[in-house]
Design an enzyme around this catalytic site. Structure first.
Site, PDB file in Angstrom:
ATOM      1  N   LYS A 114       0.319  -0.777   0.140  1.00 21.25           N
ATOM      2  CA  LYS A 114       0.248  -0.473  -0.519  1.00 21.25           C
ATOM      3  C   LYS A 114       0.552   1.643   0.434  1.00 21.25           C
ATOM      4  O   LYS A 114       0.822   2.315  -0.406  1.00 21.25           O
ATOM      5  CB  LYS A 114      -1.067  -0.301   1.304  1.00 21.25           C
ATOM      6  CG  LYS A 114      -1.729  -0.825   1.231  1.00 21.25           C
ATOM      7  CD  LYS A 114      -3.230  -0.422   2.049  1.00 21.25           C
ATOM      8  CE  LYS A 114      -4.087  -1.674   2.017  1.00 21.25           C
ATOM      9  NZ  LYS A 114      -4.924  -1.767   2.826  1.00 21.25           N
ATOM     10  N   LYS A 198      -5.037 -10.036  -6.939  1.00 19.71           N
ATOM     11  CA  LYS A 198      -6.249  -9.784  -5.795  1.00 19.71           C
ATOM     12  C   LYS A 198      -7.325  -9.365  -6.350  1.00 19.71           C
ATOM     13  O   LYS A 198      -7.371  -8.309  -7.316  1.00 19.71           O
ATOM     14  CB  LYS A 198      -6.863 -10.407  -4.118  1.00 19.71           C
ATOM     15  CG  LYS A 198      -5.930  -8.897  -3.889  1.00 19.71           C
ATOM     16  CD  LYS A 198      -5.848  -8.861  -2.151  1.00 19.71           C
ATOM     17  CE  LYS A 198      -6.504  -7.140  -1.256  1.00 19.71           C
ATOM     18  NZ  LYS A 198      -6.229  -6.676  -0.227  1.00 19.71           N
ATOM     19  N   LYS A 201     -10.249  -2.766  -4.684  1.00 18.51           N
ATOM     20  CA  LYS A 201     -11.527  -1.589  -4.335  1.00 18.51           C
ATOM     21  C   LYS A 201     -11.029  -0.771  -5.095  1.00 18.51           C
ATOM     22  O   LYS A 201     -10.749  -0.330  -6.251  1.00 18.51           O
ATOM     23  CB  LYS A 201     -11.882  -1.240  -3.335  1.00 18.51           C
ATOM     24  CG  LYS A 201     -13.035  -1.905  -2.533  1.00 18.51           C
ATOM     25  CD  LYS A 201     -12.890  -1.353  -1.489  1.00 18.51           C
ATOM     26  CE  LYS A 201     -13.535  -2.021  -0.732  1.00 18.51           C
ATOM     27  NZ  LYS A 201     -13.540  -1.980   1.204  1.00 18.51           N
TER      28      LYS A 201
END
Ligand code: TYM
Length: 334
Positions: A114, A198, A201
């Protein structure tokens, strides 16, 4: 002292929930509420570790609450609330920041993903996010945590923190070591465009995921465009190991039809992927489209959703305050 069984899990209100959230987490939340006491939290404090437009955040908290209810969570059976409304989450997180070790956080792969290439610019909150997650779970002394496979490392950290707290403050079994409940069959739903990533969003292309609020038409289009394979469907799983997109579609289909992967593959063997896609789109429309409609309907009455959160907050606060009192005492805080 035996801690009673209690389920806790959380979902970030960062926009439209998708099929990965649904199959990896929400569906299990619903089945667990039949067996155990459950607490489900819209984790808004986690969401702000990455900047959120305040208006969007406000709406997304309500939308995530609506998604909980639309998938079958019952506020009369489970406690449903938003994290920031119980201040004990932040208080315990601070105490656990002092128990958790920098070396442990440095190992967290999700932070590395992230934060991207420039870690210096990531928020401090993003770095210590796993400690807040441990706080969510331990504040209620939860014993079971249903999550997708991407949260496994965070759960292991929560166990390490619980264990160190129990040892440092000489209170064996004070915090139970939370057990992850991860579906064996479909713990990681993959992107429809790249089967090695994966479903998420944050992926740019909306064609990479099925959102819970997608219409039948959108589901059809996305599945038609999903990457698969130019060969026909093989007869055994092994041949799909190097075809992650194809394996993902078959796995999702077998989960939706509640059939084993082996059985699904043997039924589909020799057929073209267009056949699987047609059946998969039908199964998705049957299961997801009604959920999407219900979310939209629930969002028309925001005060009803706020009321659900308010009642959940009242119930969660009672448990949190009682546990916090004992935690403060163990640490020596007056
Ligand atoms: P979040 O909001 O990213 O995702 C919510 C849940 O959905 C699961 N999930 C998936 N499962 C399978 N395949 C996928 N592609 C997929 N994408 C998401 C996640 O594993 C998760 O179970 N840190 C957590 C939220 C959290 C939490 C907690 C969870 C905060 N505190 C305490 C459990 C207990 C998160 O960001 O989930």
């Amino acid at each position: 002292m035996e801690n009673k069984k209690l389920v806790f899990s959380g979902v970030q209100p960062t926009g439209n929930l998708h099929l990965g959230n649904y199959l990896g987490a929400l569906k299990n939340f619903v089945s667990l509420q039949k067996e155990m006491e459950c607490i489900y939290c819209v984790v808004d404090l986690h969401a702000i570790t990455i900047f959120q437009n305040p208006k969007h955040l406000h709406n997304n908290v309500l939308e995530t609450t609506a998604s909980f209810i639309a998938t079958g969570l019952d506020p009369n059976k489970s406690i449903i609330f938003n994290q920031s409304s119980v201040s004990g989450h932040a208080e315990l997180a601070w105490i656990l920041n002092c128990v958790s070790r920098i070396g442990w956080l440095n190992r967290m792969t999700q932070f590395k993903d992230k934060a991207g290439s420039d870690k210096e610019k990531a928020s401090v909150g993003l770095y210590i996010y796993p400690n807040l997650m441990a706080s969510d779970i331990l504040l209620y002394k939860a014993t079971h945590v249903p999550v997708g496979a991407d949260q496994k490392q965070h759960l292991e950290l929560s166990r390490d923190i619980a264990q160190k707290f129990n040892k440092d403050f000489n209170c064996k079994d004070f915090f139970p070591l939370p057990e992850p409940l991860i579906s064996k069959k479909i713990s990681r739903v993959m992107s429809l465009r790249d089967g090695t990533k994966k479903m998420s969003k944050s992926e740019e292309s909306d064609y990479s995921r099925i959102n819970l609020q997608d219409t039948a038409d959108e589901i059809n289009k996305k599945i038609k465009k999903a990457k698969s394979d130019s060969n026909s469907i093989p007869g055994e799983i092994k041949s799909l190991e190097k075809k992650p997109e194809a394996l993902n579609l078959i796995t999702i289909y077998s989960e939706l039809t509640q059939s084993s992967l082996e059985k699904t593959i043997s039924e589909m063997a020799g057929k073209e992927y267009s056949y699987l896609k047609k059946r998969l789109a039908e199964a998705l429309i049957d299961e997801i489209a009604p959920v999407g409609k219900e979310i939209k309907k629930l969002l028309e009455d925001k005060s009803h959703l706020k009321n659900i959160l308010k009642k959940g907050t009242e119930k969660a606060s009672i448990i949190a305050e009682e546990n916090l009192k004992n935690i403060r005492e163990k640490v020596g805080l007056i």
